[in-house]
Design a protein around this motif. Structure first.
Motif, mmCIF file in Angstrom:
data_model
loop_
_atom_site.group_PDB
_atom_site.id
_atom_site.type_symbol
_atom_site.label_atom_id
_atom_site.label_comp_id
_atom_site.label_asym_id
_atom_site.label_seq_id
_atom_site.Cartn_x
_atom_site.Cartn_y
_atom_site.Cartn_z
ATOM 1 N N ALA A 64 0.840 -1.199 0.000
ATOM 2 C CA ALA A 64 0.000 0.000 0.000
ATOM 3 C C ALA A 64 0.877 1.252 0.000
ATOM 4 O O ALA A 64 0.572 2.241 -0.665
ATOM 5 C CB ALA A 64 -0.920 0.006 1.216
ATOM 6 N N LEU A 65 1.984 1.174 0.729
ATOM 7 C CA LEU A 65 2.852 2.338 0.828
ATOM 8 C C LEU A 65 3.521 2.633 -0.517
ATOM 9 O O LEU A 65 3.697 3.796 -0.875
ATOM 10 C CB LEU A 65 3.912 2.104 1.904
ATOM 11 C CG LEU A 65 4.639 3.367 2.318
ATOM 12 C CD1 LEU A 65 3.677 4.311 3.008
ATOM 13 C CD2 LEU A 65 5.804 3.042 3.213
ATOM 14 N N GLY A 86 3.164 7.277 7.162
ATOM 15 C CA GLY A 86 2.134 6.599 6.385
ATOM 16 C C GLY A 86 2.156 5.098 6.645
ATOM 17 O O GLY A 86 1.113 4.461 6.786
ATOM 18 N N PHE A 87 3.360 4.550 6.757
ATOM 19 C CA PHE A 87 3.518 3.131 7.058
ATOM 20 C C PHE A 87 2.901 2.820 8.419
ATOM 21 O O PHE A 87 2.187 1.824 8.576
ATOM 22 C CB PHE A 87 5.010 2.790 7.042
ATOM 23 C CG PHE A 87 5.307 1.324 7.096
ATOM 24 C CD1 PHE A 87 4.927 0.488 6.067
ATOM 25 C CD2 PHE A 87 5.975 0.778 8.180
ATOM 26 C CE1 PHE A 87 5.206 -0.868 6.110
ATOM 27 C CE2 PHE A 87 6.255 -0.575 8.237
ATOM 28 C CZ PHE A 87 5.866 -1.399 7.201
ATOM 29 N N GLY A 88 3.156 3.697 9.398
ATOM 30 C CA GLY A 88 2.569 3.527 10.733
ATOM 31 C C GLY A 88 1.052 3.503 10.669
ATOM 32 O O GLY A 88 0.394 2.678 11.301
ATOM 33 N N ARG A 89 0.472 4.437 9.874
ATOM 34 C CA ARG A 89 -0.983 4.467 9.679
ATOM 35 C C ARG A 89 -1.468 3.133 9.111
ATOM 36 O O ARG A 89 -2.445 2.559 9.567
ATOM 37 C CB ARG A 89 -1.355 5.539 8.663
ATOM 38 C CG ARG A 89 -1.625 6.934 9.088
ATOM 39 C CD ARG A 89 -2.716 7.096 10.064
ATOM 40 N NE ARG A 89 -2.179 7.873 11.175
ATOM 41 C CZ ARG A 89 -2.083 9.178 11.166
ATOM 42 N NH1 ARG A 89 -2.578 9.877 10.186
ATOM 43 N NH2 ARG A 89 -1.531 9.815 12.173
ATOM 44 N N ALA A 90 -0.756 2.669 8.078
ATOM 45 C CA ALA A 90 -1.192 1.465 7.369
ATOM 46 C C ALA A 90 -1.183 0.251 8.300
ATOM 47 O O ALA A 90 -2.088 -0.578 8.255
ATOM 48 C CB ALA A 90 -0.306 1.213 6.156
ATOM 49 N N LEU A 91 -0.174 0.171 9.177
ATOM 50 C CA LEU A 91 -0.056 -0.985 10.073
ATOM 51 C C LEU A 91 -1.281 -1.136 10.967
ATOM 52 O O LEU A 91 -1.721 -2.237 11.246
ATOM 53 C CB LEU A 91 1.172 -0.822 10.973
ATOM 54 C CG LEU A 91 2.537 -0.927 10.331
ATOM 55 C CD1 LEU A 91 3.596 -0.577 11.347
ATOM 56 C CD2 LEU A 91 2.745 -2.327 9.800
ATOM 57 N N GLY A 92 -1.816 -0.004 11.438
ATOM 58 C CA GLY A 92 -2.879 -0.073 12.438
ATOM 59 C C GLY A 92 -4.266 -0.002 11.849
ATOM 60 O O GLY A 92 -5.255 -0.093 12.566
ATOM 61 N N GLU A 93 -4.382 0.183 10.536
ATOM 62 C CA GLU A 93 -5.695 0.323 9.924
ATOM 63 C C GLU A 93 -6.481 -0.976 10.103
ATOM 64 O O GLU A 93 -5.960 -2.049 9.855
ATOM 65 C CB GLU A 93 -5.525 0.689 8.452
ATOM 66 C CG GLU A 93 -6.793 1.095 7.779
ATOM 67 C CD GLU A 93 -7.666 1.958 8.654
ATOM 68 O OE1 GLU A 93 -7.226 3.054 9.028
ATOM 69 O OE2 GLU A 93 -8.785 1.530 8.980
ATOM 70 N N THR A 94 -7.728 -0.849 10.524
ATOM 71 C CA THR A 94 -8.443 -2.040 10.950
ATOM 72 C C THR A 94 -9.664 -2.397 10.119
ATOM 73 O O THR A 94 -9.708 -3.437 9.470
ATOM 74 C CB THR A 94 -8.916 -1.877 12.407
ATOM 75 O OG1 THR A 94 -7.815 -1.449 13.176
ATOM 76 C CG2 THR A 94 -9.449 -3.171 12.933
ATOM 77 N N MET A 95 -10.673 -1.511 10.174
ATOM 78 C CA MET A 95 -12.009 -1.935 9.736
ATOM 79 C C MET A 95 -12.060 -2.286 8.258
ATOM 80 O O MET A 95 -12.589 -3.333 7.887
ATOM 81 C CB MET A 95 -13.033 -0.842 10.039
ATOM 82 C CG MET A 95 -13.159 -0.522 11.493
ATOM 83 S SD MET A 95 -13.475 -1.963 12.499
ATOM 84 C CE MET A 95 -15.244 -2.083 12.361
ATOM 85 N N ALA A 96 -11.504 -1.410 7.404
ATOM 86 C CA ALA A 96 -11.573 -1.676 5.973
ATOM 87 C C ALA A 96 -10.868 -2.995 5.667
ATOM 88 O O ALA A 96 -11.352 -3.797 4.868
ATOM 89 C CB ALA A 96 -10.929 -0.536 5.190
ATOM 90 N N LEU A 97 -9.745 -3.236 6.346
ATOM 91 C CA LEU A 97 -9.016 -4.474 6.092
ATOM 92 C C LEU A 97 -9.793 -5.678 6.587
ATOM 93 O O LEU A 97 -9.852 -6.710 5.921
ATOM 94 C CB LEU A 97 -7.640 -4.418 6.760
ATOM 95 C CG LEU A 97 -6.651 -3.485 6.071
ATOM 96 C CD1 LEU A 97 -5.267 -3.700 6.620
ATOM 97 C CD2 LEU A 97 -6.651 -3.713 4.583
ATOM 98 N N ALA A 98 -10.398 -5.545 7.772
ATOM 99 C CA ALA A 98 -11.168 -6.676 8.301
ATOM 100 C C ALA A 98 -12.291 -7.041 7.340
ATOM 101 O O ALA A 98 -12.688 -8.198 7.237
ATOM 102 C CB ALA A 98 -11.735 -6.330 9.676
ATOM 103 N N MET A 99 -12.807 -6.053 6.591
ATOM 104 C CA MET A 99 -13.904 -6.312 5.662
ATOM 105 C C MET A 99 -13.417 -6.850 4.322
ATOM 106 O O MET A 99 -14.167 -7.462 3.582
ATOM 107 C CB MET A 99 -14.724 -5.024 5.435
ATOM 108 C CG MET A 99 -15.483 -4.569 6.676
ATOM 109 S SD MET A 99 -15.946 -2.832 6.607
ATOM 110 C CE MET A 99 -17.507 -2.929 5.732
#
Lengths: 322, 293
Positions: free
Chosen positions: A95-96, A240-253
Motif C-alpha cells: 500500500a505504501l 504513512g507506514f505507521g498508519r497502514a499498520l494499524g488500519e483495521t475496519m476496511a481491512l477486516a472487511m
C-alpha cells in the motif's frame, strides 16, 4: 472590549498585587496544567501495562513461539501470529508503494506551480477529504466497487502471468489485492500532506537558482527539489507506514481473514488489527489472552515505526532551520 | 520588441522545441503527473457517487425513527445508531476536551521548554499514529472487564484516548500563535499566569483550539474499530450510558457482510449519513479556522 471588562469589575482589576486567592488559583492552575501534561505520559505507560498484564498468561505459555507459528486454533488452544505479522507488513509495504507514487506525485503537483493557487487549494481539499471518509465506508465501497472491478483484471493476470508469485492464485474475492488498494487510498492523504510540507519548506530561491542554471521544470524537480525534500518525504512514508499498520475496519472487511502466508495478491490473508477486530468479540479465556499478546505485537511494531517517523520529522525540520 | 530581440545576430534561441530530448521528457512527465493527480481523486469521486446513488435512494425520515430490521424483515432504519454515535462522540468530547486543552496550555504556555513538555509532546505525536483498535483493546481490558459490561461510556473513553493527542497538539499550536506582546502586556498589567491565560491567551486562541476539537470530533465520529468491543452494538434505543450501544460505524460493519439486500441498502444509507456527519464537523472546523485572524 477588555478595557470595559476591567471597568466592570474595577473592584478586582488586574492592576493590583495578587491576593492570596489569586496565588492559590495560580498554583492550582499550574498544577493542573502539569498534571494534564503528565497525563499523556502516564496514559501510554498505563496502556502498555494494562494490555501487557492481560497478555501475561499467554506470553508465559506461548513465549516466542507465538511469533513463529502460523496456527490460530482456539479449539486446540494453539495460537501464533506469524501469518498476521506477514499480512500486516506485506499489505502495508504494498500500500505504501502505491501511496508513495501517488502521494508524492500529488505533493509535487500541488507545490510546483502546476495549478493556479486557487485551483490548487480546491484540489488539496479533495485529497484531504479522502482522509475524512471513515474506514468502514471504504470497506463497504471495497466490497461493492473494488472487488467486482478487480475480478476480470485479476482473472486475466492469473491466467497470463500465473507463474509470477504475486498472481499465482485465482481471485478469491476478499483478498490481499482489494485490501492493498483501499489501504493505499487511506494512507495517501498522510503521505501527500507531509510531503507537501517538505516541498513548501524549500526556499523559493533554491528553485530560482535551478531555473537560472537553465534546467527544465522537471530537471529542477527531480535534481533539486526532490533531493532537498528527501528527509520530509521519507518521514511522510514512515508515518504513512505507521498508519497502514494499524488500519483495521476496511481491512477486516476486505482481506478475507484467512490464516495463511502467501505472496499472491489474490489469496485471502489476515493482519494483526483485523485479527483483533474479527476474533475479539467472540473470544474467551486463553484466546482473549492470546489476542492481548497479538495486540502487544501490533503495539510494539507501530510504536517503533511512529517513534522513528516522529524523530525523522523532528530532525528534518531542524535541518531546515539550521 | 521580442521579435526584434530574437532576430539579433548571435542571440541563442531560448525556446524549447518539442523535438529536443529534454523538452520532450519535460512534457511527458507533466502529462504523467496530471494523470497521477487525477487518478488520486478518482476514488473520492467513486465513493461519493456510490454514497449518493446507493445511499441516497433510501434516505428518508424512517431511517431516523425506526430500529434496525432483523434477518429478512423489510424496511427499518437506524435511528438508535445515529443517537448512539452522537452520544458516544459527545461523551468522548466531554472527556478529552478539558484534559486536551489543559495539556495544550501546559505545552504552549506554562512550561513549553521543560523536560516533561518534551516528553509529553513526543508521546502525543507518537499517539496520533496509534492504531485505533488498540484503544479499544485497552479500554476493554481496563474498563469493560471492570464494569462487567460493554457500554456507551467505554466507547466514549476509547474515542477520548484517540482524540486527546490531537486536541492537545492543536491547542498548543494555537496558544503559541498568540503574539508574545499580548502576553507581555498582560504580565505588565500585573496579571498572574492564570489571569493572563484565562483572560488574554485562551480567548485569543479559542478559534484555533475549536478547529482542533472539531477535527478530532470528525475523526472520532467516523472511527469504528475502538467501538467494536467497547460499545459493542444494540438493536434497541439507548436507555443508559452503562449498556451496549449502537453506532453507525458498527452497523455498517455488521450489515455489510449480510446476505440480505435490505441490510446492504441500509449499510449504504448509514454510510451516507456517517459521511455527512463527519463532513459537517470538517466544514465547521474549516469555517472556524477561516475566521481566525
Amino acid at each position: 472590549m477588555s478595557s470595559t471588562d476591567f471597568k466592570q469589575d474595577s473592584g478586582r482589576s488586574a492592576s493590583r498585587p495578587p491576593t492570596t486567592g489569586d496565588i492559590i488559583a495560580d498554583r492550582v492552575f499550574r498544577g493542573g496544567a502539569y498534571a494534564a501534561g503528565a497525563l499523556v505520559v502516564l496514559l501510554l505507560i498505563y496502556i502498555l501495562w494494562e494490555i501487557g498484564f492481560r497478555a501475561m498468561p499467554a506470553i508465559e505459555r506461548y513465549g516466542f513461539g507465538f511469533l513463529t507459528s502460523a496456527v490460530w486454533d482456539p479449539g486446540q488452544e494453539k495460537f501464533g501470529v506469524l501469518a498476521e505479522i506477514w499480512g500486516t507488513l506485506y499489505s502495508s509495504v504494498l500500500a505504501l508503494v502505491i501511496a508513495a507514487f501517488f502521494g508524492v506525485g500529488v505533493a509535487i503537483f500541488l507545490t510546483q506551480d502546476f495549478l493556479d493557487a486557487r485551483l490548487a487549494q480546491v484540489f488539496r481539499t479533495v485529497i484531504e477529504m479522502l482522509a475524512a471518509i471513515p474506514s468502514v465506508v471504504y470497506g463497504l465501497w471495497g466490497i461493492y466497487v473494488v472487488i467486482p472491478a478487480l475480478r476480470p483484471v485479476a482473472g486475466f493476470l492469473n491466467e497470463t502471468f500465473g507463474w509470477f508469485p504475486m498472481f499465482s492464485s485465482s481471485f478469491s474475492g476478499p483478498s490481499m489485492a482489494p485490501a492493498v488498494i483501499v489501504l493505499a487510498i487511506m494512507v495517501l492523504p498522510t503521505v501527500a500532506a507531509i510531503s507537501q510540507d517538505a516541498f513548501s519548506l524549500i526556499p523559493y530561491k533554491t528553485k530560482e537558482a535551478a531555473f537560472g542554471m537553465g534546467t527544465t521544470r522537471w530537471e529542477a524537480i527531480t535534481k533539486v527539489m526532490i533531493p532537498t525534500a528527501t528527509s520530509g518525504i521519507f518521514a511522510s512514508l514512515v508515518l504513512g507506514f505507521g498508519r497502514a499498520l494499524g488500519e483495521t475496519m476496511a481491512l477486516a472487511m476486505l482481506i478475507g481473514n484467512s490464516n495463511q502466508i502467501s505472496w499472491s495478491l489474490f489469496s485471502p490473508a489476515n493482519t494483526l488489527a483485523s485479527l483483533l477486530a474479527s476474533q475479539f468479540p467472540e473470544a474467551s479465556g486463553i484466546e482473549t489472552q492470546a489476542l492481548m499478546y497479538a495486540a502487544i505485537v501490533l503495539l510494539v511494531i507501530s510504536l517503533a515505526v511512529n517513534v522513528v517517523g516522529t524523530l525523522i520529522m523532528a530532525m528534518s525540520s531542524k535541518q531546515k532551520v539550521g | 520588441m521580442v521579435a526584434v530581440m530574437t532576430e539579433l545576430p548571435g542571440t541563442p534561441d531560448l525556446r524549447h522545441s518539442l523535438g529536443d530530448r529534454r523538452a520532450l521528457r519535460n512534457t511527458v512527465l507533466t502529462v504523467l503527473l496530471w494523470v497521477v493527480a487525477v487518478g488520486a481523486a478518482v476514488p473520492l469521486v467513486s465513493v461519493l457517487y456510490m454514497l449518493i446513488t446507493r445511499g441516497g435512494a433510501r434516505l428518508g425520515t424512517a431511517l431516523f425513527t425506526q430500529l434496525p430490521p432483523a434477518g429478512l424483515e423489510m424496511g427499518g432504519g437506524f435511528g438508535n445508531a445515529v443517537v448512539g454515535t452522537l452520544v458516544i462522540v459527545a461523551l468522548a468530547t466531554l472527556i478529552s476536551v478539558p484534559f486536551g486543552i489543559l495539556g495544550g496550555v501546559f505545552l504552549g504556555f506554562v512550561a513549553p521548554e521543560s523536560k516533561l513538555a518534551d516528553a509529553t509532546r513526543f508521546i502525543a505525536k507518537v499517539l496520533t499514529g496509534f492504531p485505533s483498535i488498540l484503544a479499544g483493546v485497552f479500554v476493554y481490558a481496563s474498563l469493560v472487564l471492570w464494569m462487567g459490561t460493554y457500554s456507551a461510556l467505554a466507547g466514549g473513553v476509547a474515542l477520548a484516548v484517540l482524540m486527546l493527542p490531537t486536541i492537545m497538539l492543536t491547542s498548543e499550536q494555537s496558544i503559541r500563535m498568540v503574539p508574545q506582546r499580548m502576553k507581555d502586556a498582560a504580565f505588565g498589567m500585573g496579571c498572574t499566569e492564570t489571569q493572563a491565560m484565562l483572560r488574554v491567551v485562551l480567548p485569543t486562541a479559542t478559534p484555533g483550539i475549536l478547529t482542533g476539537v472539531m477535527l478530532a470530533v470528525a475523526g472520532a465520529a467516523g472511527n469504528s474499530a475502538p467501538l467494536l468491543f467497547t460499545a459493542l452494538f444494540s438493536n434497541y434505543w439507548i436507555s443508559s450510558l452503562g449498556e451496549p450501544t449502537a453506532s453507525l460505524a458498527i452497523l455498517i460493519y455488521n450489515f455489510s457482510g449480510m446476505p440480505f439486500p435490505n441490510q446492504i441498502e441500509l449499510a449504504w444509507a448509514a454510510s451516507l449519513v456517517l459521511v455527512l456527519i463527519v463532513l459537517a464537523f470538517n466544514v465547521l472546523s474549516r469555517l472556524i479556522s477561516a475566521r481566525r485572524v
